[in-house]
Structures are given as C-alpha cells and as structure tokens.
Design a protein around this motif. Sequence first.
Motif, PDB file in Angstrom:
ATOM      1  N   LEU A   1       0.822  -1.215   0.000  1.00 23.78           N
ATOM      2  CA  LEU A   1       0.000   0.000   0.000  1.00 23.78           C
ATOM      3  C   LEU A   1       0.850   1.257   0.000  1.00 23.78           C
ATOM      4  O   LEU A   1       1.893   1.311   0.624  1.00 23.78           O
ATOM      5  CB  LEU A   1      -0.870   0.032   1.264  1.00 23.78           C
ATOM      6  N   LEU A   2       0.345   2.259  -0.702  1.00 18.68           N
ATOM      7  CA  LEU A   2       0.996   3.562  -0.695  1.00 18.68           C
ATOM      8  C   LEU A   2       0.187   4.486   0.203  1.00 18.68           C
ATOM      9  O   LEU A   2      -0.955   4.789  -0.097  1.00 18.68           O
ATOM     10  CB  LEU A   2       1.021   4.133  -2.107  1.00 18.68           C
ATOM     11  N   ALA A   3       0.768   4.890   1.307  1.00 19.55           N
ATOM     12  CA  ALA A   3       0.065   5.841   2.176  1.00 19.55           C
ATOM     13  C   ALA A   3       1.106   6.791   2.736  1.00 19.55           C
ATOM     14  O   ALA A   3       2.286   6.487   2.758  1.00 19.55           O
ATOM     15  CB  ALA A   3      -0.663   5.109   3.298  1.00 19.55           C
ATOM     16  N   ASP A   4       0.645   7.965   3.178  1.00 27.10           N
ATOM     17  CA  ASP A   4       1.583   8.939   3.740  1.00 27.10           C
ATOM     18  C   ASP A   4       2.025   8.523   5.135  1.00 27.10           C
ATOM     19  O   ASP A   4       3.166   8.687   5.511  1.00 27.10           O
ATOM     20  CB  ASP A   4       0.928  10.323   3.797  1.00 27.10           C
ATOM     21  N   VAL A   5       1.068   7.995   5.890  1.00 25.83           N
ATOM     22  CA  VAL A   5       1.394   7.616   7.268  1.00 25.83           C
ATOM     23  C   VAL A   5       0.773   6.264   7.586  1.00 25.83           C
ATOM     24  O   VAL A   5      -0.369   5.999   7.244  1.00 25.83           O
ATOM     25  CB  VAL A   5       0.939   8.717   8.270  1.00 25.83           C
ATOM     26  N   GLY A   6       1.572   5.385   8.180  1.00 26.88           N
ATOM     27  CA  GLY A   6       1.081   4.051   8.545  1.00 26.88           C
ATOM     28  C   GLY A   6       0.892   3.968  10.046  1.00 26.88           C
ATOM     29  O   GLY A   6       1.744   4.440  10.819  1.00 26.88           O
ATOM     30  N   LEU A   7      -0.225   3.400  10.473  1.00 24.00           N
ATOM     31  CA  LEU A   7      -0.483   3.221  11.901  1.00 24.00           C
ATOM     32  C   LEU A   7       0.117   1.897  12.354  1.00 24.00           C
ATOM     33  O   LEU A   7      -0.208   0.852  11.811  1.00 24.00           O
ATOM     34  CB  LEU A   7      -1.993   3.203  12.175  1.00 24.00           C
ATOM     35  N   VAL A   8       0.995   1.965  13.342  1.00 21.27           N
ATOM     36  CA  VAL A   8       1.639   0.760  13.858  1.00 21.27           C
ATOM     37  C   VAL A   8       1.247   0.602  15.311  1.00 21.27           C
ATOM     38  O   VAL A   8       1.306   1.565  16.073  1.00 21.27           O
ATOM     39  CB  VAL A   8       3.183   0.893  13.767  1.00 21.27           C
ATOM     40  N   GLY A   9       0.827  -0.601  15.688  1.00 21.06           N
ATOM     41  CA  GLY A   9       0.473  -0.794  17.101  1.00 21.06           C
ATOM     42  C   GLY A   9      -0.013  -2.199  17.340  1.00 21.06           C
ATOM     43  O   GLY A   9      -0.272  -2.946  16.393  1.00 21.06           O
ATOM     44  N   PHE A  10      -0.121  -2.544  18.597  1.00 13.96           N
ATOM     45  CA  PHE A  10      -0.647  -3.866  18.932  1.00 13.96           C
ATOM     46  C   PHE A  10      -2.120  -3.943  18.542  1.00 13.96           C
ATOM     47  O   PHE A  10      -2.789  -2.918  18.400  1.00 13.96           O
ATOM     48  CB  PHE A  10      -0.517  -4.119  20.441  1.00 13.96           C
ATOM     49  N   PRO A  11      -2.623  -5.179  18.401  1.00 12.29           N
ATOM     50  CA  PRO A  11      -4.063  -5.306  18.182  1.00 12.29           C
ATOM     51  C   PRO A  11      -4.797  -4.561  19.295  1.00 12.29           C
ATOM     52  O   PRO A  11      -4.296  -4.477  20.401  1.00 12.29           O
ATOM     53  CB  PRO A  11      -4.296  -6.816  18.297  1.00 12.29           C
ATOM     54  N   ASN A  12      -5.948  -4.047  18.993  1.00 11.05           N
ATOM     55  CA  ASN A  12      -6.805  -3.229  19.884  1.00 11.05           C
ATOM     56  C   ASN A  12      -6.114  -2.035  20.544  1.00 11.05           C
ATOM     57  O   ASN A  12      -6.473  -1.615  21.630  1.00 11.05           O
ATOM     58  CB  ASN A  12      -7.609  -4.078  20.904  1.00 11.05           C
ATOM     59  N   ALA A  13      -5.119  -1.435  19.848  1.00 13.09           N
ATOM     60  CA  ALA A  13      -4.525  -0.194  20.351  1.00 13.09           C
ATOM     61  C   ALA A  13      -5.414   0.991  19.986  1.00 13.09           C
ATOM     62  O   ALA A  13      -5.176   2.114  20.403  1.00 13.09           O
ATOM     63  CB  ALA A  13      -3.137   0.004  19.751  1.00 13.09           C
ATOM     64  N   GLY A  14      -6.462   0.729  19.156  1.00 16.29           N
ATOM     65  CA  GLY A  14      -7.378   1.812  18.783  1.00 16.29           C
ATOM     66  C   GLY A  14      -7.101   2.385  17.409  1.00 16.29           C
ATOM     67  O   GLY A  14      -7.512   3.496  17.088  1.00 16.29           O
ATOM     68  N   LYS A  15      -6.406   1.613  16.567  1.00 15.86           N
ATOM     69  CA  LYS A  15      -6.039   2.137  15.240  1.00 15.86           C
ATOM     70  C   LYS A  15      -7.272   2.331  14.351  1.00 15.86           C
ATOM     71  O   LYS A  15      -7.439   3.352  13.714  1.00 15.86           O
ATOM     72  CB  LYS A  15      -5.035   1.198  14.560  1.00 15.86           C
ATOM     73  N   SER A  16      -8.140   1.301  14.324  1.00 13.82           N
ATOM     74  CA  SER A  16      -9.338   1.404  13.467  1.00 13.82           C
ATOM     75  C   SER A  16     -10.244   2.542  13.935  1.00 13.82           C
ATOM     76  O   SER A  16     -10.795   3.289  13.135  1.00 13.82           O
ATOM     77  CB  SER A  16     -10.117   0.095  13.493  1.00 13.82           C
ATOM     78  N   THR A  17     -10.379   2.663  15.266  1.00 15.82           N
ATOM     79  CA  THR A  17     -11.230   3.730  15.820  1.00 15.82           C
ATOM     80  C   THR A  17     -10.676   5.093  15.428  1.00 15.82           C
ATOM     81  O   THR A  17     -11.425   6.001  15.056  1.00 15.82           O
ATOM     82  CB  THR A  17     -11.293   3.610  17.360  1.00 15.82           C
ATOM     83  N   LEU A  18      -9.346   5.228  15.521  1.00 14.73           N
ATOM     84  CA  LEU A  18      -8.719   6.502  15.161  1.00 14.73           C
ATOM     85  C   LEU A  18      -8.963   6.814  13.687  1.00 14.73           C
ATOM     86  O   LEU A  18      -9.382   7.916  13.337  1.00 14.73           O
ATOM     87  CB  LEU A  18      -7.209   6.443  15.448  1.00 14.73           C
ATOM     88  N   LEU A  19      -8.740   5.827  12.822  1.00 11.18           N
ATOM     89  CA  LEU A  19      -8.923   6.053  11.385  1.00 11.18           C
ATOM     90  C   LEU A  19     -10.369   6.432  11.072  1.00 11.18           C
ATOM     91  O   LEU A  19     -10.630   7.333  10.281  1.00 11.18           O
ATOM     92  CB  LEU A  19      -8.523   4.802  10.592  1.00 11.18           C
ATOM     93  N   ALA A  20     -11.302   5.739  11.744  1.00  9.51           N
ATOM     94  CA  ALA A  20     -12.724   6.034  11.509  1.00  9.51           C
ATOM     95  C   ALA A  20     -13.070   7.446  11.972  1.00  9.51           C
ATOM     96  O   ALA A  20     -13.901   8.125  11.375  1.00  9.51           O
ATOM     97  CB  ALA A  20     -13.591   5.008  12.229  1.00  9.51           C
ATOM     98  N   SER A  21     -12.396   7.900  13.043  1.00  8.78           N
ATOM     99  CA  SER A  21     -12.763   9.215  13.590  1.00  8.78           C
ATOM    100  C   SER A  21     -12.131  10.378  12.809  1.00  8.78           C
ATOM    101  O   SER A  21     -12.640  11.477  12.833  1.00  8.78           O
ATOM    102  CB  SER A  21     -12.381   9.309  15.066  1.00  8.78           C
TER     103      SER A  21
ATOM    104  N   LEU B   1       0.928   3.742  17.727  1.00  8.76           N
ATOM    105  CA  LEU B   1      -0.241   3.945  18.582  1.00  8.76           C
ATOM    106  C   LEU B   1      -0.150   3.014  19.784  1.00  8.76           C
ATOM    107  O   LEU B   1      -0.043   1.799  19.631  1.00  8.76           O
ATOM    108  CB  LEU B   1      -1.512   3.644  17.773  1.00  8.76           C
ATOM    109  N   ILE B   2      -0.164   3.609  20.974  1.00  8.01           N
ATOM    110  CA  ILE B   2      -0.063   2.817  22.205  1.00  8.01           C
ATOM    111  C   ILE B   2      -1.273   3.157  23.077  1.00  8.01           C
ATOM    112  O   ILE B   2      -1.531   4.332  23.356  1.00  8.01           O
ATOM    113  CB  ILE B   2       1.253   3.138  22.931  1.00  8.01           C
ATOM    114  N   ALA B   3      -2.000   2.127  23.475  1.00 10.85           N
ATOM    115  CA  ALA B   3      -3.213   2.362  24.283  1.00 10.85           C
ATOM    116  C   ALA B   3      -2.821   2.798  25.691  1.00 10.85           C
ATOM    117  O   ALA B   3      -1.892   2.249  26.292  1.00 10.85           O
ATOM    118  CB  ALA B   3      -4.057   1.096  24.336  1.00 10.85           C
TER     119      ALA B   3
END
Length: 328
Positions: A160-180, A246-248
């Motif tokens: 994938l080509l993206a400007d910024v990649g979210l890195v973190g453990f599962p359930n660190a809140g990455k999907s929630t952040l992207l959705a928001s 991303l760290i919870a």
Amino acid sequence: MSSNFIDYVKIHMKSGSGGAGSMHFRREKHVEKGGPDGGDGGRGGHIILRGNSQLWTLLHLKYRKHVMAEGGKPGEGNRRTGAQGKDEILEVPIGTVAKLAETDEIIGEITHDKQELLIFPGGKGGLGNDHFKTPTNQAPRKAQPGEPGTADWVVLELKLLADVGLVGFPNAGKSTLLASVSAAKPEIADYPFTTLVPNLGVVAYRGDQSFVMADIPGIIEGAAEGRGLGLRFLRHIERNSSLLFLIAATTEHAGKEYKILLNELEEYNPELLDKKRIIVLSKCDLIDEKEKKKLLKQLPTDIPHVAISSATGLGIQEMKDLIWTALH
C-alpha cells in the motif's frame, strides 16, 4: 470487513511461442526454379503488467490462475512475416511487486500509472528459408522453428501507498482513530485482530489539504518471524513515508510497548527505522491526568508524541499537526 481487499495472487503465466519460419520456393508460371522466399514467423505475445491508479486491490485477478499470451503465426511464401501473437496485459494497482514464485526473485515493481512492466517476452519467430541461401546453396530446405515462450508461476504482491502508517498492537485503537479522522469505515471491535485487511483513509487537514493514512493490522511480538498475521502486513509498512506508533493508555508500560513495536520493525527490515516516527498515546479518556503524565514520561523524548482520545477528540488536531510536519 472488506474481504475484497486482495493483496496477494499467484498466477501461472506463459508468453506466446514464436511462429515457425516458412520453407517456401517461388512458384511462378514463367520461372521454372524460383528461389527460396519463405518469410519469418511472428513473435509470440508478451506478458505485461500495466499500472492503473484506479485500482486499489488485486481482487480482479484472484480467480485467474493461468494467463497465456497468443503464439506468433508462421511465416508464408513471398517473404511474408507471420502475424505477432497478441500480448496479454494485466492491469494492476500502483505498488504491485512481481516476483518468481519459486525463487522470490523480484522481476519488477509498478510505481506509477500507465507504467508497463514486461514479465515474460514472447518467443522470437523463426527465420524463413530466404535467410539461408548462399552462393553454393541456392535452394536451402531449411527454416527455423519459432522460439518457445517462457512459462512460470509469478506472485503479485501489493504494497500500500500511504503517507502515514499506523503501527500498534491489536486493539490499540487504530481502526477507531482512522474512523474518527477520515471517511474510512473499518470494522471495529475491542479484541485482537479485528483488522484483517489494511484500511486506507483520507484525512482532511487545515484548509483543503489532506493526507492518506493506512491502518495496518496489529503486529504482535514475533510478527517478524511470521507469527500471527505479521509478515503479510509488515510489507505494507514499507511504503508509508512516516509511521505513527499507537499505544493504548491502558498499557502497563508505554515505553516498553514502543520498544517491542520498534524491535518488530527492525527484525523485519532495519530500513523501516529510517522513517519519521510519531508516538500517539490513545484512549486517554479511560485514564486520569496523573496516569497520563506518568505514561508520557516513559516515552523517548527525541520522538514527537501526543496524547489523544478518538472518543472525545482530545489531541486529534495536535496529532494531525505533528503528522503534517513530519510529511513536509
């Protein structure tokens, strides 16, 4: 969950064989012994990848297990060359890497729209007998067969080509952040490995500016050795120009968690550590101010960091500012 995101396909590809050269002699009413006039065979069809910026996935190739280009036509009398075999052109998204399945040898990569990458060339057409006449052999009974095409299993992988990649453990809140922060609608639940496919979101920034953020499925300790879903997703991180860790806030030790994530990336590809980094402490609505300060103190001082809450909007604009600064 978008199971339509296909980022890996394996296809058996075969370029076309060249047409045979013709063994033909001129036959005309008043010419008793016409010389050789056999034409050459046409070349076989190539197998070609072409970049298409409108495609985001390899889904359209998922069920194509065999791709064969057409063979070249044989040469004819009167020095007529046979027709070329039709090329087989596969449209693929930008960021597609092609490699030989057996050896992992990289054939090439599609990095821009309309770019063409020759996977296997078609076989050359054989020479007709017209080429083989000599002063001592005026009537050669010799023509070449066409060269065979090339056949092999090829793997196409999408990074994938993206400007910024979210890195973190599962359930660190990455999907929630992207959705928001974007219009992306990833599936969200509070358990590990909700995100089984990378999600891309366009994040609006001040004025009419924007950047692309990729939520990459959670990596866990051992991902670099291929545990969990690790390796398949780590390759998407290679293409992101900066990384957001991303760290919870519910973690025991933010500093340790950051080091584990960093270690996973280094094990996989040390060059990933050259990318710009930002640390984001997420889910800060779940802890008090004192706990938040304690966790932030554990983070390295030389990496920009911010505390946020996707639920309340705390720190989101500050985070976007940090990302924008890192990108520009």
